[in-house]
Design an enzyme around this catalytic site. Structure first.
Site, PDB file in Angstrom:
ATOM      1  N   LYS A  31       0.810  -1.302  -0.060  1.00 29.05           N
ATOM      2  CA  LYS A  31       0.054   0.058  -0.133  1.00 29.05           C
ATOM      3  C   LYS A  31       0.833   1.344  -0.136  1.00 29.05           C
ATOM      4  O   LYS A  31       0.250   2.314  -0.434  1.00 29.05           O
ATOM      5  CB  LYS A  31      -1.004   0.001   1.363  1.00 29.05           C
ATOM      6  CG  LYS A  31      -1.960  -0.963   1.300  1.00 29.05           C
ATOM      7  CD  LYS A  31      -3.170  -0.592   0.225  1.00 29.05           C
ATOM      8  CE  LYS A  31      -4.319  -1.563   0.606  1.00 29.05           C
ATOM      9  NZ  LYS A  31      -5.411  -1.409  -0.486  1.00 29.05           N
ATOM     10  N   ASP A  69     -16.706 -11.139  -3.858  1.00 32.73           N
ATOM     11  CA  ASP A  69     -17.642 -10.135  -4.583  1.00 32.73           C
ATOM     12  C   ASP A  69     -16.691  -9.746  -6.017  1.00 32.73           C
ATOM     13  O   ASP A  69     -17.455  -9.702  -6.972  1.00 32.73           O
ATOM     14  CB  ASP A  69     -17.488  -8.572  -3.834  1.00 32.73           C
ATOM     15  CG  ASP A  69     -16.318  -8.399  -3.349  1.00 32.73           C
ATOM     16  OD1 ASP A  69     -15.834  -7.313  -4.001  1.00 32.73           O
ATOM     17  OD2 ASP A  69     -15.700  -8.699  -2.652  1.00 32.73           O
ATOM     18  N   GLY A  92     -15.794 -13.464   1.163  1.00 37.31           N
ATOM     19  CA  GLY A  92     -16.187 -12.378   0.366  1.00 37.31           C
ATOM     20  C   GLY A  92     -15.781 -12.486  -1.008  1.00 37.31           C
ATOM     21  O   GLY A  92     -14.568 -11.931  -1.592  1.00 37.31           O
ATOM     22  N   SER A 123       1.308  -9.555  -0.269  1.00 42.10           N
ATOM     23  CA  SER A 123       0.925  -8.103  -0.189  1.00 42.10           C
ATOM     24  C   SER A 123       1.257  -7.343   1.276  1.00 42.10           C
ATOM     25  O   SER A 123       1.330  -6.253   1.066  1.00 42.10           O
ATOM     26  CB  SER A 123      -0.365  -8.139  -0.547  1.00 42.10           C
ATOM     27  OG  SER A 123      -1.279  -8.754   0.409  1.00 42.10           O
ATOM     28  N   GLU A 177      -9.251 -13.995  -3.451  1.00 42.84           N
ATOM     29  CA  GLU A 177      -9.971 -13.348  -2.442  1.00 42.84           C
ATOM     30  C   GLU A 177     -10.468 -14.152  -1.596  1.00 42.84           C
ATOM     31  O   GLU A 177     -10.544 -15.459  -1.878  1.00 42.84           O
ATOM     32  CB  GLU A 177     -10.993 -12.553  -2.828  1.00 42.84           C
ATOM     33  CG  GLU A 177     -12.039 -13.121  -3.818  1.00 42.84           C
ATOM     34  CD  GLU A 177     -13.354 -12.053  -4.594  1.00 42.84           C
ATOM     35  OE1 GLU A 177     -12.911 -10.961  -4.126  1.00 42.84           O
ATOM     36  OE2 GLU A 177     -13.848 -12.623  -5.227  1.00 42.84           O
ATOM     37  N   SER A 202      -8.752  -0.249   6.691  1.00 42.03           N
ATOM     38  CA  SER A 202      -8.861  -1.191   7.827  1.00 42.03           C
ATOM     39  C   SER A 202      -7.550  -1.219   8.435  1.00 42.03           C
ATOM     40  O   SER A 202      -7.463  -1.936   9.520  1.00 42.03           O
ATOM     41  CB  SER A 202      -9.372  -2.656   7.481  1.00 42.03           C
ATOM     42  OG  SER A 202      -8.497  -3.128   6.403  1.00 42.03           O
TER      43      SER A 202
END
Length: 327
Positions: A60, A217, A215, A311, A211, A85
């Site tokens: 990030k 999605d 979740g 990550s 994922e 988060s």
């Protein structure tokens, strides 16, 4: 995708290259790790891009630093607002401090304590919310409007996506073209940026997002051809607890990504254990998403040269020990 979203700026590989210049000297060029044991388990040649060793403990930092660096002087003075988060929170707080920009971060009350503490230590103001009853995006937009600040979301932002794409760019530069690139998927910033780099530098490479099973999605969205919204999922992969993929991200994913798959929390725990015991590194649950798919045979790739994004490594040690104590 709505007609309004078609006017959004969608980054390109040229934007990833520009991001690389902006973050040069600030972000670490993280190592690519290998393991004969992992290769044996997968019957493949695996290359782990260790973003758990990045500044602020996760990929990030790349996107956050790039987004802040791209601001004009007036915007820098008014500061930045983000919602996260944890990993984007820490990354933006740190990137903003390094560049002398005030930062306010909207974080869920149940965010990992280590991530809250680090965000505070980097000098950011924290605004807490309940992820199950409140809308973090609405809160962040309101705060940004009240303060005249720039909102830098964790994934649906062109400069964030471009910055995240520099990790895969470095990976492919270091090891050469790949047969397969596997990337964790939450909001889609890392996967979208990685796909831009992979399609430019290793065009025949298969690109797969991973994922948490709770979740999916992203998987639903890719299959349906439009962004699917879900209730807030519950998973130990806290960095991937999102209700939908970003519009910019999906615009890239639907034309570049071959498949999106899921792994279980139990598979994440066993992958964390492998990294700790065999490779002597700490990788957080979200950071293990891509590796878990390979190591547990969810994504078979015999004989392939596979790049895997680790990550992040921001996990509370008490929680880490608790998780590894379960089987």
């Amino acid at each position: 995708m709505s007609s309004a979203s078609t006017s959004l700026k969608i980054p390109s590989f040229e934007d990833v290259q520009a991001a690389r210049q902006r973050i040069s000297g600030a972000a670490h060029r993280t190592p690519v790790l290998t393991s004969r044991t992992a290769d044996g388990i997968a019957a493949a040649s695996l290359f782990f891009k260790a973003e758990n060793l990045q500044r602020a403990g996760a990929f990030k930092f790349r996107g956050a630093y790039n987004a802040v660096a791209a601001l004009d002087q007036s915007s820098r003075r008014n500061g930045v607002v983000a919602f996260s988060s944890g990993n984007h929170a820490q990354a933006l707080a740190y990137a903003a401090r390094l560049q002398g920009v005030p930062a306010t971060i909207v974080m869920p009350t149940d965010a990992p304590e280590i991530k809250i503490a680090a965000t505070k230590a980097y000098g950011a103001e924290i605004h807490f919310y309940d992820r199950y009853t409140e809308d973090r995006e609405e809160i962040s937009q309101r705060l940004a409007a009240e303060r005249g600040a720039t909102l830098i979301p964790p994934f649906d932002h062109p400069d964030v996506i471009a910055g995240q794409g520099t990790a895969a760019l470095e990976l492919i530069e270091d090891v050469g073209e790949l047969d397969l690139l596997v990337v964790p998927l939450g909001g889609g910033g890392l996967l979208a940026g990685s796909a831009l780099s992979a399609r430019a530098l290793s065009p025949v490479c298969r690109i797969v997002g991973v994922e948490p099973e709770a979740g999916n999605d992203g998987q639903q969205s890719l299959r349906k051809g439009e962004v699917v919204h879900i209730p807030p999922p519950k998973s130990i992969a806290d960095g991937a607890i999102v209700t939908h993929i970003g519009e910019r991200n999906f615009a890239i994913l639907k034309r570049t990504v071959d498949e999106i798959i899921t792994v279980t929390d139990a598979q994440l725990v066993e992958t964390m254990r492998f990294f700790a015991e065999r490779m002597k590194i700490i990788v957080e649950p979200t950071g293990c998403l891509a590796a878990a798919a390979i190591m547990h045979g969810v994504l078979p790739c015999p004989g392939a040269r596979a790049g895997i994004l680790l990550s992040g490594g921001n996990v509370d040690l008490k929680a880490f020990n608790t998780l590894l104590g379960t089987r």
